[in-house]
Design a protein around this motif. Structure first.
Motif, PDB file in Angstrom:
ATOM      1  N   ALA A   1      67.623  94.506  -4.989  1.00  0.00           N
ATOM      2  CA  ALA A   1      66.297  93.914  -4.822  1.00  0.00           C
ATOM      3  C   ALA A   1      66.460  92.470  -4.378  1.00  0.00           C
ATOM      4  O   ALA A   1      67.209  91.699  -4.986  1.00  0.00           O
ATOM      5  CB  ALA A   1      65.523  93.978  -6.132  1.00  0.00           C
ATOM      6  N   ALA A   2      65.764  92.104  -3.309  1.00  0.00           N
ATOM      7  CA  ALA A   2      65.846  90.742  -2.778  1.00  0.00           C
ATOM      8  C   ALA A   2      64.437  90.244  -2.473  1.00  0.00           C
ATOM      9  O   ALA A   2      63.457  90.989  -2.582  1.00  0.00           O
ATOM     10  CB  ALA A   2      66.705  90.717  -1.519  1.00  0.00           C
ATOM     11  N   GLU A   3      64.340  88.988  -2.096  1.00  0.00           N
ATOM     12  CA  GLU A   3      63.062  88.385  -1.743  1.00  0.00           C
ATOM     13  C   GLU A   3      63.214  87.503  -0.514  1.00  0.00           C
ATOM     14  O   GLU A   3      64.253  86.872  -0.313  1.00  0.00           O
ATOM     15  CB  GLU A   3      62.523  87.510  -2.889  1.00  0.00           C
ATOM     16  CG  GLU A   3      62.046  88.255  -4.106  1.00  0.00           C
ATOM     17  CD  GLU A   3      61.506  87.312  -5.174  1.00  0.00           C
ATOM     18  OE1 GLU A   3      60.556  87.706  -5.871  1.00  0.00           O
ATOM     19  OE2 GLU A   3      62.023  86.178  -5.292  1.00  0.00           O
ATOM     20  N   LEU A   4      62.165  87.474   0.281  1.00  0.00           N
ATOM     21  CA  LEU A   4      62.008  86.491   1.350  1.00  0.00           C
ATOM     22  C   LEU A   4      61.018  85.436   0.893  1.00  0.00           C
ATOM     23  O   LEU A   4      60.102  85.726   0.116  1.00  0.00           O
ATOM     24  CB  LEU A   4      61.453  87.146   2.617  1.00  0.00           C
ATOM     25  CG  LEU A   4      62.250  88.249   3.291  1.00  0.00           C
ATOM     26  CD1 LEU A   4      61.377  88.930   4.341  1.00  0.00           C
ATOM     27  CD2 LEU A   4      63.493  87.676   3.940  1.00  0.00           C
ATOM     28  N   ALA A   5      61.171  84.221   1.380  1.00  0.00           N
ATOM     29  CA  ALA A   5      60.140  83.194   1.198  1.00  0.00           C
ATOM     30  C   ALA A   5      59.399  83.061   2.521  1.00  0.00           C
ATOM     31  O   ALA A   5      60.018  82.926   3.575  1.00  0.00           O
ATOM     32  CB  ALA A   5      60.769  81.857   0.809  1.00  0.00           C
ATOM     33  N   VAL A   6      58.073  83.146   2.480  1.00  0.00           N
ATOM     34  CA  VAL A   6      57.271  83.193   3.703  1.00  0.00           C
ATOM     35  C   VAL A   6      56.117  82.206   3.615  1.00  0.00           C
ATOM     36  O   VAL A   6      55.435  82.108   2.585  1.00  0.00           O
ATOM     37  CB  VAL A   6      56.721  84.620   3.950  1.00  0.00           C
ATOM     38  CG1 VAL A   6      55.850  84.661   5.198  1.00  0.00           C
ATOM     39  CG2 VAL A   6      57.867  85.623   4.061  1.00  0.00           C
ATOM     40  N   LEU A   7      55.898  81.497   4.702  1.00  0.00           N
ATOM     41  CA  LEU A   7      54.737  80.618   4.839  1.00  0.00           C
ATOM     42  C   LEU A   7      54.282  80.691   6.285  1.00  0.00           C
ATOM     43  O   LEU A   7      54.978  80.228   7.194  1.00  0.00           O
ATOM     44  CB  LEU A   7      55.088  79.176   4.472  1.00  0.00           C
ATOM     45  CG  LEU A   7      53.930  78.161   4.506  1.00  0.00           C
ATOM     46  CD1 LEU A   7      52.880  78.511   3.444  1.00  0.00           C
ATOM     47  CD2 LEU A   7      54.444  76.750   4.283  1.00  0.00           C
TER      48      LEU A   7
ATOM     49  N   ARG B   1      55.196  81.815  -0.357  1.00  0.00           N
ATOM     50  CA  ARG B   1      55.031  83.027  -1.147  1.00  0.00           C
ATOM     51  C   ARG B   1      56.308  83.851  -1.004  1.00  0.00           C
ATOM     52  O   ARG B   1      57.059  83.709  -0.034  1.00  0.00           O
ATOM     53  CB  ARG B   1      53.825  83.845  -0.678  1.00  0.00           C
ATOM     54  CG  ARG B   1      53.941  84.422   0.721  1.00  0.00           C
ATOM     55  CD  ARG B   1      52.657  85.120   1.154  1.00  0.00           C
ATOM     56  NE  ARG B   1      52.722  85.582   2.534  1.00  0.00           N
ATOM     57  CZ  ARG B   1      53.060  86.817   2.898  1.00  0.00           C
ATOM     58  NH1 ARG B   1      53.338  87.735   1.974  1.00  0.00           N
ATOM     59  NH2 ARG B   1      53.094  87.162   4.172  1.00  0.00           N
ATOM     60  N   THR B   2      56.579  84.696  -1.971  1.00  0.00           N
ATOM     61  CA  THR B   2      57.763  85.539  -1.888  1.00  0.00           C
ATOM     62  C   THR B   2      57.362  86.981  -1.605  1.00  0.00           C
ATOM     63  O   THR B   2      56.323  87.461  -2.065  1.00  0.00           O
ATOM     64  CB  THR B   2      58.590  85.476  -3.190  1.00  0.00           C
ATOM     65  OG1 THR B   2      57.751  85.763  -4.309  1.00  0.00           O
ATOM     66  CG2 THR B   2      59.204  84.096  -3.359  1.00  0.00           C
ATOM     67  N   VAL B   3      58.194  87.642  -0.822  1.00  0.00           N
ATOM     68  CA  VAL B   3      57.965  89.036  -0.442  1.00  0.00           C
ATOM     69  C   VAL B   3      59.181  89.847  -0.869  1.00  0.00           C
ATOM     70  O   VAL B   3      60.305  89.570  -0.430  1.00  0.00           O
ATOM     71  CB  VAL B   3      57.769  89.166   1.085  1.00  0.00           C
ATOM     72  CG1 VAL B   3      57.587  90.631   1.482  1.00  0.00           C
ATOM     73  CG2 VAL B   3      56.588  88.328   1.549  1.00  0.00           C
ATOM     74  N   PRO B   4      58.996  90.836  -1.759  1.00  0.00           N
ATOM     75  CA  PRO B   4      60.147  91.647  -2.201  1.00  0.00           C
ATOM     76  C   PRO B   4      60.611  92.589  -1.096  1.00  0.00           C
ATOM     77  O   PRO B   4      59.800  93.163  -0.360  1.00  0.00           O
ATOM     78  CB  PRO B   4      59.595  92.418  -3.397  1.00  0.00           C
ATOM     79  CG  PRO B   4      58.113  92.485  -3.166  1.00  0.00           C
ATOM     80  CD  PRO B   4      57.740  91.231  -2.420  1.00  0.00           C
TER      81      PRO B   4
END
Length: 373
Positions: free
Chosen positions: A76-82, A61-64
């Motif tokens: 604005a950036a995103e992390l990918a999280v699992l 999932r992505t987190v802004p």
């Protein structure tokens, strides 16, 4: 699932298609030509732009997150999280493409925003973090990254240095006592296909500085500043990490990651493992790899070649698709690639290939489907 599945593993076609788009457009062409032919899309990246998107396609999932860009402006950036695992893409915070108006700032661009992304991952409870580097605007040795995580970089008067690589020429001391304590319990991976050291003719300033707008005098200044940075860091930690493979990645951000205890892994291999490529290969009868330009740099282990090598080892044929082909088919054949398709050659020019990438990928996909089907 039969081995007649086509596995489409394309990286971005810079300037005309993301990896997700490139895979989708090629797959559309395959399905339109031979509707019964199974196709799996697996967009890839080698640690630079598009890495978070590739992990999102793999189930993350992505987190802004709002962070500082390379010149300090918010981006604005995103992390990918699992679960407790996160992927931080340096290019999202410190990428060359983020510089306003397309300008370059080789002396002052900072990785501070990348450190903010790492801190955001820690705030989410992530204790396994992949730092994917590539496409940076910076040559600051990762100094900004360290500062965002609590380090202090001081001049001879005890004042904080301004951001950017050039300022490191005035570095006198580094205080790491304020580093975020959560880092001690975090497994950090430096995902980079660049194995350059920090300094010297193969180092961050000399090799990559000109790509970020540095002229000859600025390259010399950055080399001097990074040398100072490495010496002060070595004096502080008791270990000189500047000659380690990957220390020069992303303008020296690799060095900062190594200082934080990161283990370096090839960026493409990190993603391929996460994608479960070995399982996908067991179901494939053809693998299609490619990116915007297949050139000599690609042959040094970038994502398309890494996939081709793995497919070749298990006996799955490979086709390559690229915007431009700058290597001979004989060189690609050494990696199991049996055919190669150039969009520029199909279109008759680079300009048309860039403007009509979707149509050309459709046509190439249809051609592959008819041959394979």
């Amino acid at each position: 699932m039969t081995r007649r599945q086509i596995l489409v593993c394309l990286d971005k076609f810079r300037g005309s298609a993301t990896a997700v788009q490139a895979c989708r457009w090629l797959a559309e062409g395959i399905r339109q030509a031979v509707p019964a032919l199974p196709v799996r899309e697996a967009p890839v990246a080698d640690g630079g732009e598009g890495t978070v998107a590739a992990f999102r396609a793999a189930g993350y999932r992505t987190v802004p997150v709002r962070v500082s860009g390379p010149t300090g402006e918010p981006v604005a950036a995103e992390l990918a999280v699992l679960g407790n695992r996160a992927v931080v893409e340096l290019a999202q915070a410190s990428g060359l493409h983020l510089l306003p108006g397309g300008r370059t700032e080789p002396l002052t661009a900072s990785t501070h925003g990348t450190g903010e992304l790492l801190r955001a991952a820690l705030d989410l409870g992530c204790r396994e973090i992949v730092l994917a580097v590539g496409g940076s605007a910076t040559t600051d040795g990762g100094a900004g990254l360290l500062r965002a995580l609590g380090a202090r970089l001081l001049d001879a008067r005890g004042g904080e240095l301004p951001p950017g690589g050039a300022a490191l020429a005035d570095l006198n001391a580094i205080d790491l006592t304020g580093l975020d304590p959560r880092l001690r319990d975090t497994r950090l991976v430096l995902a980079s296909d660049v194995d350059n050291p920090l300094l010297g003719p193969d180092g961050a300033a000399v090799v990559f500085g000109p790509q970020k707008g540095a002229d000859a005098d600025q390259v010399a200044l950055l080399e001097h500043a990074l040398t100072r940075f490495a010496r002060v860091l070595a004096r502080r930690s008791g270990t000189d990490l500047s000659d380690r493979p990957g220390a020069g990645a992303a303008g020296g951000a690799g060095l900062a990651a190594l200082v934080l205890g990161a283990r370096r892994e090839a960026g493409a291999q990190v993603l391929l493992t996460e994608l479960g490529l070995d399982t996908a290969l067991a179901e494939a009868g053809l693998v299609v790899v490619g990116e915007g330009c297949l050139d000599a740099q690609s042959l040094r282990g970038k994502a398309p070649i890494g996939i081709a090598d793995r497919a070749h080892r298990v006996g799955v044929p490979v086709a390559a698709v690229a915007g431009r082909l700058e290597v001979r088919l004989a060189e690609l054949a050494a990696h199991g690639i049996e055919s190669a398709h150039s969009l520029a050659e199909r279109a008759g020019s680079d300009r048309i290939a860039m403007a009509e990438t979707r149509r050309l990928l459709h046509e190439t996909g249809a051609e592959l489907a008819r041959r394979f089907g």
